[in-house]
Motif scaffolding. Sequence first.
Motif, PDB file in Angstrom:
ATOM      1  N   PRO A  13       0.807  -1.225   0.000  1.00 34.27           N
ATOM      2  CA  PRO A  13       0.000   0.000   0.000  1.00 34.27           C
ATOM      3  C   PRO A  13       0.840   1.275   0.000  1.00 34.27           C
ATOM      4  O   PRO A  13       1.835   1.364   0.704  1.00 34.27           O
ATOM      5  N   LYS A  32      -0.299   3.864   1.232  1.00 33.95           N
ATOM      6  CA  LYS A  32      -0.814   4.517   2.451  1.00 33.95           C
ATOM      7  C   LYS A  32      -1.522   5.837   2.128  1.00 33.95           C
ATOM      8  O   LYS A  32      -1.497   6.774   2.911  1.00 33.95           O
ATOM      9  N   THR A  33      -2.121   5.902   0.932  1.00 29.71           N
ATOM     10  CA  THR A  33      -2.888   7.086   0.567  1.00 29.71           C
ATOM     11  C   THR A  33      -4.357   6.724   0.367  1.00 29.71           C
ATOM     12  O   THR A  33      -5.158   7.573  -0.017  1.00 29.71           O
ATOM     13  N   GLY A  34      -4.721   5.470   0.609  1.00 27.56           N
ATOM     14  CA  GLY A  34      -6.114   5.038   0.460  1.00 27.56           C
ATOM     15  C   GLY A  34      -6.159   3.637  -0.101  1.00 27.56           C
ATOM     16  O   GLY A  34      -5.215   3.204  -0.762  1.00 27.56           O
TER      17      GLY A  34
END
Lengths: 286, 286
Positions: free
Chosen positions: A235, A237-239
């Motif tokens: 990921p 880690k932005t969605g």
Amino acid sequence: MKVGYLGPRGTFTDLAVRSAFPDLEGIAYTTIPECIEAVKKEEVEIAVVPFENALEGSVNLTIDYLFHEETVPIKAELIVPIQQHLMVHPSQQKNWREVEKILSHPQAIAQSHKFLYHHFRGVTIEQMTSTAAAAKYISEHPELKMAAIANKIAAEKYKLTIVKENIHDYAFNHTRFIVLSRHNEENLSIQLKSTSVVKTTIMVTIPTDRAGGLHQVLSAFAWRQINLSKIESRPLKTGLGNYFFMIDINQSFDDILVKNAIEEIEALECTVKYLGSYQTYKVEEI
Amino acid sequence: MKVGYLGPRGTFTDLAVRSAFPDLEGIAYTTIPECIEAVKKEEVEIAVVPFENALEGSVNLTIDYLFHEETVPIKAELIVPIQQHLMVHPSQQKNWREVEKILSHPQAIAQSHKFLYHHFRGVTIEQMTSTAAAAKYISEHPELKMAAIANKIAAEKYKLTIVKENIHDYAFNHTRFIVLSRHNEENLSIQLKSTSVVKTTIMVTIPTDRAGGLHQVLSAFAWRQINLSKIESRPLKTGLGNYFFMIDINQSFDDILVKNAIEEIEALECTVKYLGSYQTYKVEEI
């Protein structure tokens, strides 16, 4: 030179470090991020951390920290056979079949599932933070009828007696460790015979709006007949649904085909983090 | 109908189940494999397990168990916002800023890192097996100056007072849960509004000797302009470097293009496990 590794003493990372760098001072760190930060801050010249296990898959914390936090170059790969042994305090050696509790790390317990089922059904199994911590506990409690599952290094360090060797279920289990350093590989003087395999590791971010982006990246390698040994999505880690890709290429970055493929991927507006082009070493079974 | 889920009561899986199946009886299981086995053995008609988190990535245990052990069809996907709150026993409500210890699951602690750093620097943080277990412990020890990080359901169940809402660092954090069942989706009567997204999930094993095999698989989708939302490699557990690939396709299996692509991948001697073609549902923030 000093080598930072994922401790405590007696872990498989310690075993990898002793095999590759027997003459260097090893410094045990508690977590993978601490190991990576130590080499970044030059507390140590080399850091050794786990990267992938044959049964459990990638060590996500290593990949994510190298991508999101600190990119330190990979200078070598060490492949270590994972061999688990059953060990007791010497004072319990005669009665090891009557132990009432067995301690180890959850992964080592899982890896020895069949042995435990056949020989110690009904015996209490207790989880510890590492195989080395289990061995240490046993060494400090000679009076208790307990055993640990750990490796040979832990048995030596904590002066325990191995009563049953190689109790792990799968003989082919190995872990890849990576050697992180800002120094050239020649100067690290790894005391192992290198295999003929050279790998290049990159991390690629594809523009989010591009359908078939990964296919386009793989095409750049495929038509050049460059073999990829691993592709892993992690990921951003932005969605949900946003990833970067870690790619292992089975060729050196010095190869003009590899260099051009990566250049073109960047020209296609993908972001490429180059982690290194490095030799692979095998630690023999001990 | 009964719904098995990853317990204990008060976890985010419990929250997903209560939102989607408010009228069904929920049965908490201790591990993901137990949930999957429960639906396999028809102890429950439905099982809900976590599949992927926006920050931590895939839940490997779910993927591996569905591939290696029991393939139970996916009938729906539930996307749940991960909202962490700080809660105390009502008797500690006035003095919550003076708590001496904060308990939670390691992931919830990591997700609230900035909040803890700014408001509770130096306070002891203790790891528990789940956010719900942390809330339960607090409820049983009203006299202790302690707080838990957990979700709203846990606060309600264990009668704790939320003293600070939404302490998680990233507002976009979500977890995907999958609904496993042998029944048709229409008969599950999910009490949520479906989004327009339909997904198909397959697991592909490529013959090991084939260089560029993954590229070939992706080509089958790319030239048909079929968008893949996720590709994940996981170990085959036959040795380092041997993987299978989990692929999420953003289209229904009923689409002739998807059906043909998968058929052709199989004709190329790849093994395809079909997990399902299913609707996606969003749980609103609560």
